[in-house]
Scaffold this active site. Structure first.
Site, short mmCIF file in Angstrom:
data_model
loop_
_atom_site.label_atom_id
_atom_site.label_comp_id
_atom_site.label_asym_id
_atom_site.label_seq_id
_atom_site.Cartn_x
_atom_site.Cartn_y
_atom_site.Cartn_z
CD GLU A 90 4.65 5.57 -3.78
OE1 GLU A 90 5.01 6.74 -3.55
OE2 GLU A 90 4.61 4.69 -2.93
CD GLU A 135 9.08 5.48 -0.83
OE1 GLU A 135 9.12 6.21 0.17
OE2 GLU A 135 9.02 5.91 -1.98
#
Ligand code: GLA
Ligand code: ZN
Length: 676
Positions: A311, A151
């Site tokens: 995710e 991320e």
């Protein structure tokens, strides 16, 4: 894109952190994963400190054991590089790696996603670790993908970033005169004579805090700093990408994106990624359309190829204000929704719930209890079985969209940095105004960039296209002239890519295709509305009312009050073989539903299937055929009449055309079209 043709099944698993656990626990993890039909793990996401105790030493002993363990157990691996959080010793010895905040405060060691993207130390040590990992594990044929860092995001305002920013500007503008022109520095006498007079924009320079937001006095430089930060992080990604490719040229490389994440221009990033993967954490109050829109954006940045849901939480997060449980069936429903919009793999954060620090109450496949007789584990196991049944039926399936919505990161940044005309103007709201009714009518939508080809589409919506970059107007004219339907809205075509207003009247270069001239914009406070009539009903005109003149277009609706009463608010212009619509204000849900319905009718576009409210129908098409997902987002049962003969892929049931099927609350059906 996707994991590529090497994988013939839907990959199912998630982030697995055995390094946080004693080895006795590992065997139990293997048993439980097998039971849940998990076939892949993402390893090594946050292990930099463990893998590298000092500048010259790497210690892969534990990771070697983990790699052996998962290979023996038949698991595929998505291999992460661990560079999303640097070691404490590195911060102490090489403080250039630490970030500086917008107020100029230099951070100490702590947190994650904490490295300055222009730090020489970070740029030296991060790719070096990635290279060491790739060299060591390149012979593992169960590695199906690489996952660089984690991320990417945030920002830095340190001196190294400032220096790098000046270099970036030199590259972009060539001369200081061109910088001055682009930023309109004649305003307030900000003219630069030398590159090192340019300082980065933050709270010490052009920025200020206003109503809880960061505002800027010079949009041009602030916009460039967003671009520069996005590019700086992209360079970090690419440095790791390149060294991994050298060792393992055939294995696709990704990094996990975050949907509508404002700081990074993912449309640019995806050009350098082998496939798109992203982390979906909808808030409990998010609508099915909002989640679908994020998936469509992520599919879109990857050129409409399939993506990986890297995710999602199986049950709960720890970072929402109220961490509500996903109700029974919801995790499966959201997973299938991801698959319906382009996901070829479904992954969780995380496999085993950690015992300490801020994520100890985040959901996991294996809970603190360590048991398999939990609701969450049962649901995960059932989904694993379902995905196994889907086999390769949906893999690499495309979304058959004839409708596109334009989304542009530069426009997002520029619009929301703009001072005036209204603080209520939010780009995403305008996109949702049009996406939501399309989603509600089961119309497949591609979210595209201004770089994308418009010719595959019958209808292109470009809501709130404040920044109309050089050349995009020409593309829109051609699209419309060739027979397309183009729809845009209030406050579009105002500035160029430097955030400089197009002189000669709004909407700048879009004036002729739209056949209008906008003279003024009236920004309404929340409790004030104008109104207009459309299709026989009266709808509100809110937030911003464009006051315009027809210059070839036909007025479809006019304002009902105020000094601009009876002037046009919605217009349509015939242009070549096509039509260009302008909706000069913001209205409500019921207006957008009617308007979008009319546009779809005019274009001859039909939804995937007619369904009752709250039941989504979405299609994916690959060389094996078309699969339709029916997703019941309601709390109650729903009945759908099938419009073609179908075989249900999860239970094998066959249905003739015209059959009525009943979906359980939160229920899902996956139908192979035309098999009966
Ligand atoms: C992100 C991160 C994960 C984890 C989850 C928790 O997506 O990538 O490491 O922190 O959030 O929701
Ligand atoms: Zn920095």
């Amino acid at each position: 894109m996707g994991y590529g043709t090497r994988v013939k099944e839907i990959l199912y698993g998630g982030d697995y952190n055995p390094e946080q656990w004693p080895e006795e626990v590992w065997q139990e993890d293997m048993r439980l994963m097998k039971k849940a039909h998990i076939n892949m793990v993402t390893l090594n996401v946050f292990s930099w400190a463990a893998l590298q105790p000092d500048e010259d030493t790497y210690d892969f002993r534990r990771l070697d054991k983990i790699m052996e363990l998962v290979r023996e157990n038949g698991l595929k691996v998505c291999m992460a590089t661990s560079t999303g959080a640097h070691p404490a010793w590195m911060a102490k010895r090489h403080p250039d790696i630490l970030r500086t905040e917008a107020n100029g405060m230099k951070r100490k060691f702590g947190g994650r996603h904490n490295s300055c993207p222009n730090s020489p130390s970070y740029r030296y040590y991060a790719p070096k670790l990635a290279a060491e990992l790739a060299k060591r594990y390149k012979d593992y044929d169960n590695i199906v993908a690489w996952h660089v860092s984690n991320e990417f995001g945030g920002e830095c305002y340190c001196e190294n970033c400032e220096k790098a920013f000046r270099e970036w500007l030199k590259e972009r503008y060539g001369t200081i005169e061109e910088v001055n022109r682009s930023y309109n520095t004649a305003f307030w006498g900000h003219t630069f004579y030398d590159w090192d007079e340019i300082v980065l924009p933050n709270l010490l320079s052009e920025h200020f805090e206003h109503n809880g937001h960061i505002s800027t006095m010079f949009q041009g430089i602030s916009l460039d700093y967003m671009r520069f930060m996005s590019d700086s992080m992209l360079e970090c990604f690419r440095m790791e990408y390149d060294v991994i490719k050298e060792e393992m040229p055939d294995i696709p490389i990704t990094t996990n994106l975050m949907g509508f994440y404002k700081n990074l221009d993912y449309q640019k990033w995806a050009n350098y990624m082998d496939f798109v993967s992203w982390d979906s954490y909808p808030m409990p109050q998010d609508t099915p359309a909002e989640t679908a829109l994020n998936h469509d954006l992520m599919r879109g940045v990857g050129a409409q190829d399939s993506f990986v849901l890297m995710e999602q939480t199986p049950s709960v997060t720890n970072w929402h204000p109220y961490n509500r449980l996903k109700r029974p069936g919801v995790m499966r429903l959201l997973s299938m929704q991801a698959a319906a919009h382009g996901a070829d793999a479904i992954q969780f954060f995380q496999i085993r719930r950690t015992v300490g620090a801020c994520e100890k109450f985040h959901g996991a496949v294996i809970d603190h209890a360590g048991r398999e007789d939990t609701r969450v584990f049962r649901e995960i196991t059932e989904l694993g079985r379902d995905l196994e049944r889907l086999g390769d039926e949906i893999l690499e399936g495309r979304t058959p969209a004839e409708t596109a919505i334009v989304f542009d990161w530069d426009n997002w940044w520029a619009l929301e940095y703009s001072a005036g005309p209204s603080i209520r103007m939010k780009y995403l709201d305008a996109v949702k105004d049009y996406y939501t009714p399309l989603h509600g009518q089961n119309i497949p939508v591609d979210i595209i960039s201004v770089e994308d080809d418009l010719s595959p589409y019958k209808v292109v919506f470009a809501p709130l296209l404040y920044m109309s970059k050089t050349g995009f107007d020409e593309k829109l004219r051609k699209f419309t002239a060739d027979g397309g339907i183009f729809v845009t809205t209030y406050f579009s075509g105002i500035v160029d890519e430097h955030d400089l207003v197009y002189p000669g009247g709004y909407p700048g270069p879009l004036k002729n295709v739209l056949g209008i001239w906008v003279e003024e914009q009236d920004a309404l406070p929340e409790d004030e509305k104008n109104a207009f009539t459309y299709g026989g009903c009266v709808y509100p005109a809110e937030m911003l009312c464009d006051i315009m003149h027809l210059e070839g277009a036909e007025g479809v609706s006019s304002y009902l009050k105020d000094f601009y009463q009876d002037t046009p608010v919605i217009t349509v212009n015939s242009y070549g073989k096509g039509k260009a619509w302008y909706v000069g204000t913001r209205s409500d849900k019921s207006f957008y539903e009617e308007f979008v319905k009319d546009i779809m009718k005019e274009a001859g576009i039909h939804g995937v299937m007619a369904t009752p409210e709250g039941v989504e129908a979405a299609a994916r098409k690959n060389e094996k055929g078309t699969v339709i997902f029916l997703l019941n987002h309601n709390e109650k049962e729903a009945e759908v009449i099938l419009e073609s003969g179908c075989r249900e892929l999860l239970d094998g049931a066959e249905y003739e055309c015209g059959s009525a099927v009943t979906l359980a609350p939160k229920g899902v059906m996956v139908l192979k079209k035309g098999e009966v």
